[in-house]
Design an enzyme around this catalytic site. Sequence first.
Site, PDB file in Angstrom:
ATOM      1  N   TYR A   1      76.749  76.767 133.875  1.00  0.00           N
ATOM      2  CA  TYR A   1      76.944  75.317 133.867  1.00  0.00           C
ATOM      3  C   TYR A   1      78.299  74.944 133.244  1.00  0.00           C
ATOM      4  O   TYR A   1      79.161  74.382 133.894  1.00  0.00           O
ATOM      5  CB  TYR A   1      75.818  74.640 133.077  1.00  0.00           C
ATOM      6  CG  TYR A   1      74.556  74.331 133.860  1.00  0.00           C
ATOM      7  CD1 TYR A   1      74.226  75.051 135.007  1.00  0.00           C
ATOM      8  CD2 TYR A   1      73.689  73.330 133.448  1.00  0.00           C
ATOM      9  CE1 TYR A   1      73.063  74.772 135.708  1.00  0.00           C
ATOM     10  CE2 TYR A   1      72.530  73.039 134.141  1.00  0.00           C
ATOM     11  CZ  TYR A   1      72.215  73.761 135.274  1.00  0.00           C
ATOM     12  OH  TYR A   1      71.072  73.482 135.954  1.00  0.00           O
TER      13      TYR A   1
ATOM     14  N   GLU B   1      59.677  72.105 130.106  1.00  0.00           N
ATOM     15  CA  GLU B   1      59.449  72.680 128.771  1.00  0.00           C
ATOM     16  C   GLU B   1      60.134  71.900 127.660  1.00  0.00           C
ATOM     17  O   GLU B   1      60.617  72.482 126.708  1.00  0.00           O
ATOM     18  CB  GLU B   1      59.935  74.142 128.739  1.00  0.00           C
ATOM     19  CG  GLU B   1      59.375  75.012 129.837  1.00  0.00           C
ATOM     20  CD  GLU B   1      57.854  75.065 129.833  1.00  0.00           C
ATOM     21  OE1 GLU B   1      57.264  74.749 128.786  1.00  0.00           O
ATOM     22  OE2 GLU B   1      57.271  75.390 130.873  1.00  0.00           O
TER      23      GLU B   1
ATOM     24  N   GLN C   1      73.007  81.213 132.990  1.00  0.00           N
ATOM     25  CA  GLN C   1      73.204  79.855 133.485  1.00  0.00           C
ATOM     26  C   GLN C   1      74.695  79.535 133.545  1.00  0.00           C
ATOM     27  O   GLN C   1      75.369  79.538 132.512  1.00  0.00           O
ATOM     28  CB  GLN C   1      72.505  78.882 132.530  1.00  0.00           C
ATOM     29  CG  GLN C   1      72.608  77.432 132.916  1.00  0.00           C
ATOM     30  CD  GLN C   1      72.023  76.540 131.821  1.00  0.00           C
ATOM     31  OE1 GLN C   1      72.172  76.818 130.638  1.00  0.00           O
ATOM     32  NE2 GLN C   1      71.360  75.477 132.220  1.00  0.00           N
TER      33      GLN C   1
END
Lengths: 395, 370
Positions: free
Chosen positions: A126, A242, A124
């Site tokens: 980010y 989730e 990821q």
Amino acid sequence: MNDYPDLNHFRQDVDRFLREHLPADLRQTVRQGQQPTREQLIRWHEVLAAAGWLVPHWPEQWGGRGWNVRQQMIFDEAMALGDAPELNSVTFDMIGPVLMRYGSPEQQRRFLPTIASGRQWWCQGYSEPNAGSDLASVVTRAEREGDVYVVNGSKIWTSYGQYADWIFALVRTRREGKPQEGISFLLIDMKSPGITVRPIVGVHGWVVFNEVFFDQVRVPVELRVGEENRGWTVAKSLLEFERLKLARIGENKRRMARAREVGLTRWREGRRVADWPWYRTRFADLHARLIALEANAERFVARQMAGEKIGPEVSMLKLRGSRLIQLWEELIVDALGSEAAPLSPDWLLNQPGATSQDALAGTASSRRFLARGYTIAGGSSEIQHNILAKQVLGL
Amino acid sequence: MTMDIDTQQMLVDSARRWAEQACSKVERQAASNHTVGCPPERWRALGELGWLGMALPEEDGGLDAGLPALCLLTEQLGRALLVEPFVASAILSSGLLAEVATGELRREWLPMLSTGERRVVWMAWEPDGGGALNAPSAIATAHSAGWQLQGEKGLMPGAGGADGLLVTARMPGDQNHVGLFLVDTQTPGASLHSTPLYDGRHGARLSLVQAQGRLLHEAPADAMAALLERVLIQGQVAHCAETLGCAQAAFEITLDYVRSRKQFGRALSDNQVIQHRLVDLYVEQQEARALCLAAAAEGTPERAAALGARVSEVARNTWGEAIQLHGAIGMTEEYVLGEYVRRLALAADLYGSAASHLDRLAHLSLDTTP
């Protein structure tokens, strides 16, 4: 579809599966608190995929089984207590569901089957050096040149970037206007020319974090998810997936089992650790917190199962579950005493009179350091406090 | 019978409405000033509302409402700072009597418990404050006129003014046999020593000197302890619900206060340090409430011990933080918070201290194989 009407039976099946199919070397690596290699993990993904248990929470259309959240949590708990490694949530819980919701049909066909096979690893992109919790201030830029974006900049704290085949990244495609409105969501091949990965060794001795540099990296426009400058919507949606699993009941029970095992098998001054008052009080206090966390999570599970919306209040599960893991790790280290000090369990195993039980020790301290990440990643505890203060208490 | 959601909501609403009038500060003070903290006419009023029969079976004139519904009610009573010993008497003790009473005695007592014409209290604690469910210190001896009891029972909320007391005693001959007796409070040799508690409620100790009792049930010590523990858990869970209701009210008072109180030109609640502390309290309370309702639905010993430990801590944190976030006003008797502070402080230890719950949980988790 719930293919197990009887969840006790289901749990027994998962336990048996783990005993039979979790590779012995991987189980040992996990028990000893060492970092599994990419090869070990991919092999395990493939075993799970063959059994249909790698992405059981995905819809059947994409190779999942459409399990509900209750069944997922039972599965996660069995995996944690059976010494299986924690699965890479970035790959299976984040990018998979993002592509199902926002990906183009081509993107879905291209990536989802490969992810479901367990062979593709995602990370990821980010955080940046100056954009941690404040993601809207990302500055890594992507400039359009015909059919490609040219990406320049860097990402940091990229977990398991060193294992990853692909990265999904937030990049700035417009500098004017509100910061959130100039961000796009790109899928980038980690083998692209111009990408450099610099592993960052953590205090635990593991490489979890990486810095990823982009120098004139060319990304085809068809690898943008969602519209240009609307990547913020896609990025934010990750926070909705989730969220119940962020209570990390299974990971907490993994630690509780380990703390209990240490207490029952280790001795201090002629007395079993589990018989020392300090240990008993702390163990019981954490166990009580875990029982409370579980009851609280069940409240949200029931709500979700009934088709109700899960509001911002659910932040409390992450807040409590992540902190509790740290407290268990502290207890484990304290209960092990000097046995927790050596850098490697191998040293302990080679000492005269060593028994197999010593495998638990050695890296207890690395697990403790690792656990600090739970209250930082995925929205720090301070951010969770802010969410609860503003959106739930109305402050 | 278990109540459906709509009926439960009606119960909560009616409890709230009732409490607004019947538990005003003046009414609470009057109840507290009563000699034993439980004016009979107020107790009968609870019977008229149907609440005193909620823990009793339908065939005995009760409602058999189930513990989850009872917890929703006691939560409201906790918010309202009810002085009368609803949990101690109408849940814990009526529940125990309903477990063991048979025949004529059952027909005589249970309907009157529902109406509030009679009140029973189980003297659950030993003089040292412990439970000792399988080894009471009091002893029973057989006489021509019946059973005579000798010994002491520890401070129990709501005991003063009760019509009947439930007490355990060791049976003669076999030290490992325990009897459960009903003692009429008027019987010679039974003396209750009543005292106001610091939260405005009342409690009493019991001395038994050759006092007559009616044997309700006898069993080997372990079997008796198992029965008593099951009932005690019900009372303890209801007590926790009451305490959490009280804690929620104290939290809301504090929340209102920090929103309206201005310092340095802005509301206290605009400070992040205040916000985060309030969030911590809120989260702990919500978690404990979820656990309380889970324990009410299925009261395993493990859950009950965890609940006891968590609620003790929540109660303590709530009153401590409530005072700190208020400042000096929070320490005064006249400000509304004071009564909540006292109630929470005492409630934290009333059905076992946090330490005793943790001991129990440690035993359950560490001394047995899972």
